[in-house]
Design a protein around this motif. Structure first.
Motif, PDB file in Angstrom:
ATOM      1  N   LYS A  63     -66.756   1.148 -51.482  1.00 32.73           N
ATOM      2  CA  LYS A  63     -66.646  -0.095 -50.729  1.00 32.73           C
ATOM      3  C   LYS A  63     -67.300  -1.266 -51.448  1.00 32.73           C
ATOM      4  O   LYS A  63     -66.809  -2.397 -51.386  1.00 32.73           O
ATOM      5  N   TRP A  64     -68.430  -1.012 -52.120  1.00 26.04           N
ATOM      6  CA  TRP A  64     -69.157  -2.071 -52.816  1.00 26.04           C
ATOM      7  C   TRP A  64     -69.082  -1.836 -54.315  1.00 26.04           C
ATOM      8  O   TRP A  64     -69.388  -0.744 -54.805  1.00 26.04           O
ATOM      9  N   SER A  65     -68.695  -2.851 -55.062  1.00 26.39           N
ATOM     10  CA  SER A  65     -68.463  -2.685 -56.505  1.00 26.39           C
ATOM     11  C   SER A  65     -69.743  -2.731 -57.316  1.00 26.39           C
ATOM     12  O   SER A  65     -69.765  -2.296 -58.470  1.00 26.39           O
ATOM     13  N   SER A  66     -70.814  -3.280 -56.758  1.00 28.19           N
ATOM     14  CA  SER A  66     -72.057  -3.402 -57.521  1.00 28.19           C
ATOM     15  C   SER A  66     -73.248  -3.349 -56.580  1.00 28.19           C
ATOM     16  O   SER A  66     -73.128  -3.537 -55.351  1.00 28.19           O
ATOM     17  N   ILE A  67     -74.419  -3.109 -57.165  1.00 29.17           N
ATOM     18  CA  ILE A  67     -75.662  -3.098 -56.396  1.00 29.17           C
ATOM     19  C   ILE A  67     -75.891  -4.475 -55.780  1.00 29.17           C
ATOM     20  O   ILE A  67     -76.307  -4.602 -54.621  1.00 29.17           O
ATOM     21  N   GLN A  68     -75.620  -5.509 -56.558  1.00 29.55           N
ATOM     22  CA  GLN A  68     -75.845  -6.877 -56.092  1.00 29.55           C
ATOM     23  C   GLN A  68     -74.976  -7.190 -54.876  1.00 29.55           C
ATOM     24  O   GLN A  68     -75.443  -7.795 -53.901  1.00 29.55           O
ATOM     25  N   GLU A  69     -73.711  -6.780 -54.930  1.00 32.17           N
ATOM     26  CA  GLU A  69     -72.813  -7.022 -53.807  1.00 32.17           C
ATOM     27  C   GLU A  69     -73.305  -6.288 -52.562  1.00 32.17           C
ATOM     28  O   GLU A  69     -73.325  -6.853 -51.457  1.00 32.17           O
ATOM     29  N   PHE A  70     -73.689  -5.030 -52.746  1.00 30.61           N
ATOM     30  CA  PHE A  70     -74.201  -4.241 -51.617  1.00 30.61           C
ATOM     31  C   PHE A  70     -75.442  -4.894 -51.028  1.00 30.61           C
ATOM     32  O   PHE A  70     -75.558  -5.055 -49.806  1.00 30.61           O
ATOM     33  N   ASN A  71     -76.393  -5.276 -51.872  1.00 33.17           N
ATOM     34  CA  ASN A  71     -77.655  -5.820 -51.395  1.00 33.17           C
ATOM     35  C   ASN A  71     -77.450  -7.121 -50.628  1.00 33.17           C
ATOM     36  O   ASN A  71     -78.135  -7.389 -49.635  1.00 33.17           O
ATOM     37  N   LEU A 122     -75.454   5.546 -53.144  1.00 30.93           N
ATOM     38  CA  LEU A 122     -74.338   4.888 -53.823  1.00 30.93           C
ATOM     39  C   LEU A 122     -74.611   4.631 -55.301  1.00 30.93           C
ATOM     40  O   LEU A 122     -73.718   4.775 -56.145  1.00 30.93           O
ATOM     41  N   PHE A 123     -75.847   4.237 -55.626  1.00 26.67           N
ATOM     42  CA  PHE A 123     -76.159   3.751 -56.981  1.00 26.67           C
ATOM     43  C   PHE A 123     -77.388   4.433 -57.578  1.00 26.67           C
ATOM     44  O   PHE A 123     -78.004   3.899 -58.494  1.00 26.67           O
ATOM     45  N   ILE A 124     -77.752   5.598 -57.099  1.00 29.29           N
ATOM     46  CA  ILE A 124     -78.933   6.385 -57.476  1.00 29.29           C
ATOM     47  C   ILE A 124     -80.196   5.520 -57.459  1.00 29.29           C
ATOM     48  O   ILE A 124     -80.287   4.558 -56.705  1.00 29.29           O
ATOM     49  N   GLU A 125     -81.185   5.846 -58.288  1.00 30.99           N
ATOM     50  CA  GLU A 125     -82.477   5.144 -58.216  1.00 30.99           C
ATOM     51  C   GLU A 125     -82.339   3.671 -58.573  1.00 30.99           C
ATOM     52  O   GLU A 125     -83.119   2.835 -58.116  1.00 30.99           O
ATOM     53  N   GLU A 126     -81.363   3.353 -59.405  1.00 24.39           N
ATOM     54  CA  GLU A 126     -81.106   1.957 -59.767  1.00 24.39           C
ATOM     55  C   GLU A 126     -80.920   1.116 -58.508  1.00 24.39           C
ATOM     56  O   GLU A 126     -81.474   0.021 -58.377  1.00 24.39           O
ATOM     57  N   GLY A 127     -80.112   1.629 -57.576  1.00 25.76           N
ATOM     58  CA  GLY A 127     -79.871   0.910 -56.331  1.00 25.76           C
ATOM     59  C   GLY A 127     -81.086   0.892 -55.431  1.00 25.76           C
ATOM     60  O   GLY A 127     -81.411  -0.140 -54.824  1.00 25.76           O
ATOM     61  N   TYR A 128     -81.770   2.022 -55.351  1.00 23.99           N
ATOM     62  CA  TYR A 128     -82.935   2.126 -54.464  1.00 23.99           C
ATOM     63  C   TYR A 128     -83.992   1.095 -54.836  1.00 23.99           C
ATOM     64  O   TYR A 128     -84.480   0.346 -53.980  1.00 23.99           O
ATOM     65  N   PHE A 129     -84.368   1.039 -56.117  1.00 20.64           N
ATOM     66  CA  PHE A 129     -85.456   0.138 -56.508  1.00 20.64           C
ATOM     67  C   PHE A 129     -85.023  -1.319 -56.522  1.00 20.64           C
ATOM     68  O   PHE A 129     -85.841  -2.216 -56.292  1.00 20.64           O
ATOM     69  N   PHE A 130     -83.740  -1.592 -56.771  1.00 24.88           N
ATOM     70  CA  PHE A 130     -83.269  -2.976 -56.697  1.00 24.88           C
ATOM     71  C   PHE A 130     -83.370  -3.483 -55.260  1.00 24.88           C
ATOM     72  O   PHE A 130     -83.814  -4.600 -55.008  1.00 24.88           O
ATOM     73  N   VAL A 131     -82.978  -2.652 -54.301  1.00 25.40           N
ATOM     74  CA  VAL A 131     -83.038  -3.048 -52.893  1.00 25.40           C
ATOM     75  C   VAL A 131     -84.479  -3.177 -52.423  1.00 25.40           C
ATOM     76  O   VAL A 131     -84.851  -4.162 -51.772  1.00 25.40           O
ATOM     77  N   THR A 132     -85.331  -2.203 -52.750  1.00 25.27           N
ATOM     78  CA  THR A 132     -86.720  -2.266 -52.281  1.00 25.27           C
ATOM     79  C   THR A 132     -87.469  -3.444 -52.902  1.00 25.27           C
ATOM     80  O   THR A 132     -88.418  -3.967 -52.299  1.00 25.27           O
ATOM     81  N   GLY A 133     -87.044  -3.883 -54.089  1.00 19.29           N
ATOM     82  CA  GLY A 133     -87.693  -5.024 -54.717  1.00 19.29           C
ATOM     83  C   GLY A 133     -87.617  -6.288 -53.886  1.00 19.29           C
ATOM     84  O   GLY A 133     -88.463  -7.186 -54.020  1.00 19.29           O
ATOM     85  N   SER A 134     -86.633  -6.371 -52.996  1.00 17.72           N
ATOM     86  CA  SER A 134     -86.457  -7.561 -52.167  1.00 17.72           C
ATOM     87  C   SER A 134     -87.613  -7.759 -51.191  1.00 17.72           C
ATOM     88  O   SER A 134     -87.867  -8.882 -50.747  1.00 17.72           O
ATOM     89  N   TYR A 135     -88.307  -6.660 -50.834  1.00 18.64           N
ATOM     90  CA  TYR A 135     -89.428  -6.777 -49.890  1.00 18.64           C
ATOM     91  C   TYR A 135     -90.686  -6.063 -50.381  1.00 18.64           C
ATOM     92  O   TYR A 135     -91.657  -5.925 -49.646  1.00 18.64           O
ATOM     93  N   ASP A 136     -90.679  -5.625 -51.629  1.00 19.54           N
ATOM     94  CA  ASP A 136     -91.841  -4.989 -52.249  1.00 19.54           C
ATOM     95  C   ASP A 136     -92.886  -6.068 -52.551  1.00 19.54           C
ATOM     96  O   ASP A 136     -92.630  -7.009 -53.304  1.00 19.54           O
ATOM     97  N   LYS A 137     -94.085  -5.946 -51.953  1.00 22.28           N
ATOM     98  CA  LYS A 137     -95.105  -6.998 -52.070  1.00 22.28           C
ATOM     99  C   LYS A 137     -95.544  -7.234 -53.517  1.00 22.28           C
ATOM    100  O   LYS A 137     -95.797  -8.379 -53.915  1.00 22.28           O
TER     101      LYS A 137
END
Length: 523
Positions: A441-449, A497-512
């Motif tokens: 459904k989502w072509s990239s981590i950025q699109e998903f996030n 969807l994107f293994i650890e690459e996706g996980y850490f990119f998403v968590t970075g948005s609210y990681d202090k």
């Protein structure tokens, strides 16, 4: 240790303390007569125990435990590695293993394929994320109380050997024979642009392939316009020293010190930066925490002492010893401390290890209990020696790398209900179900996030699945932790969807800590 060994254990330990000379003889061919005498004494004691002790003993287990404890009398990082455990250790060092190239999770007692590594044997044979594995080499693994280590033992193996699996997909059973190959074990788990100028690289450990992985990631981000970098070494326990030197070299101008190594073999070996580092002009922040150790501290220390970048986070672990592996005749391994390392300013950041082996490795619990996770503890360096960085700033030895900017551990809005859900596996279970028909459904981590937020029905399902696992819903805790729960759900779906690459990119948005680094770089 088993109570029935309580009185014989000190005898064995005394024998093995003497046998230290024997182990030393493998490294230094000296004192042959004394070595032979100590070895004979050890054989005599083991023989007496086997013949005369009132109960039967597991002599191999006792033997190996005694060796380990003898080494721990020297320092906490010298260790004996039995042959049976050596394969897993070598995988981390080499950065690869023999296998079929899937990531899996055990969900509701079912072995589920969560991701397939591109170009791997499984990928070439048509295994898909979302498949369920019913049988491995003719043995049923479905609806069994199977453990991760059991699955790994069945799927891993020497390259060019075969494993037969039966898959379940779209209500059909599919049989496949897969030839194992060499599967890369990436140490860089995320390398992404966080904004137009700022890149982010997270390194999980230092393996033989890490320096090459890092150079590739840095070049790729530079081509995308990276001018600033957040280099994340949190929870990185270290690894191969040479990888740390090569990675630090990418940031430092020619001639700058990276690390100094001193030991019997290394009287005074100084590693210096060479010319041509690809990130010499890139503005830098390094993230560390209480679990950043060894090679991570070499990199952080080199950056801090050369005033090359800002260190953000919490005080690192404090491991300043260097080990070398010595293979033994039975294919086991002696990992022996052979040197100390010093940062460019001359400080050894090894923390004291006078306490017991167990206390040493649980010292971070003391930091937490003393409040150091939430505010810096200046008393740690009260009696420490002072050193100066390249530009004259004061730094200290003897207890890890102290960050330039402290960030407390973020426990805001965390509740017992949230933590129980987090560690139960229910997020992974619900995420796996959710992405079953959405993997493209989502072509990239950025699109998903950018596009995805956990919808209310998904969170309701999470609550319901938690209750099935006997995690009762707590309305008050949920209200306090709702945002954390939504964040965790989104991050776990990104991982699916994107293994650890996706996980850490998403968590970075609210990681202090990541957000603090971004704010610093935008100052």
């Amino acid at each position: 240790m088993n109570r029935k060994y309580a009185f014989i254990y000190p005898v064995l330990l005394m024998a093995f303390l003497a046998v230290g000379v024997l182990l030393g003889s493998r490294l230094n061919k000296s004192a042959p007569e004394q070595t032979t005498g100590n070895y004979s004494k050890m054989q005599e004691i083991i023989g007496l125990l086997d013949r005369e002790y009132v109960d039967s003993i597991e002599s191999k287990k006792l033997f190996e435990k005694t060796i380990s404890d003898m080494l721990h009398e020297l320092d906490p990082h010298s260790n004996y590695i039995p042959y049976e455990e050596l394969s897993a250790v070598k995988e981390q060092v080499n950065g690869n293993f023999g296998g079929i190239g899937i990531r899996f999770a055990i969900i509701r007692d079912t072995l589920c394929v969560t991701n397939v590594i591109p170009s791997s044997p499984s990928f070439r044979m048509g295994v898909l994320a979302g498949d369920k594995i019913l049988m491995i080499d003719g043995k049923n693994v479905a609806k069994k109380k199977i453990k991760n280590e059991d699955v790994l033992g069945k799927l891993k193996g020497e390259p060019n050997t075969e494993v037969k699996i039966q898959l379940y997909r779209n209500k059909k059973k599919i049989n496949k024979t897969i030839t194992r190959g060499v599967i890369p074990l990436a140490s860089i788990v995320c390398s992404q642009m966080l904004d137009e100028k700022t890149g982010y690289i997270r390194l999980d450990n230092f393996s033989l392939s890490s320096a090459e992985e890092f150079a590739y990631a840095a070049n790729r981000l530079t081509e995308k316009g990276m001018k600033k970098l957040i280099f994340d070494l949190r929870d990185n326990g270290g690894g191969v020293l040479d990888a740390a030197v090569k990675i630090a070299d990418q940031f430092l101008p020619e001639g700058r010190k990276i690390v100094i190594i001193k030991g019997k073999k290394f009287l005074n070996t100084t590693q210096r930066a060479r010319s041509g580092g690809i990130l010499e002009k890139t503005e830098l922040v390094v993230l560390i925490n209480e679990n950043s150790a060894s090679a991570s501290e070499i990199v952080a220390g080199a950056i801090q002492d050369n005033d090359r970048g800002m260190i953000i986070g919490r005080r690192s672990f404090g491991k300043g010893l260097v080990q070398q592996d010595f293979p033994l005749m039975d294919k086991s391994d002696l990992r022996l401390t052979i040197a100390r390392y010093y940062t460019p300013s001359g400080r050894c950041i090894q923390k004291p290890f006078g306490e017991s082996y167990e206390d040493y490795y649980h010292s971070n619990e003391k930091r937490r209990d003393n409040g150091e996770y939430f505010s810096p503890d200046s008393s740690v360096f009260k009696n420490a020696n002072k050193f100066k960085t390249f530009n004259g700033r004061i730094v200290y030895d003897g207890g890890g790398i102290s960050p330039d900017i402290f960030v407390p551990l973020d426990t805001s809005n965390s509740t017992i209900y949230y933590l129980t859900l987090r560690y139960s596996g229910v997020f992974q279970q619900v995420a796996f179900d959710f992405v079953a028909n959405k993997r493209n459904k989502w072509s990239s981590i950025q699109e998903f996030n950018k596009a995805f937020e956990a919808p209310k029905p998904l969170i309701q399902k999470l609550i319901a699945e938690g209750e099935k696992l006997k995690i009762p819903y707590d309305a008050a805790d949920f209200a306090r932790s709702e945002e954390l729960i939504k964040h965790a759900m989104k991050a776990e779906i990104a991982r699916q969807l994107f293994i650890e690459e996706g996980y850490f990119f998403v968590t970075g948005s609210y990681d202090k800590e990541v957000q603090k680094a971004l704010a610093y770089l935008k100052r």
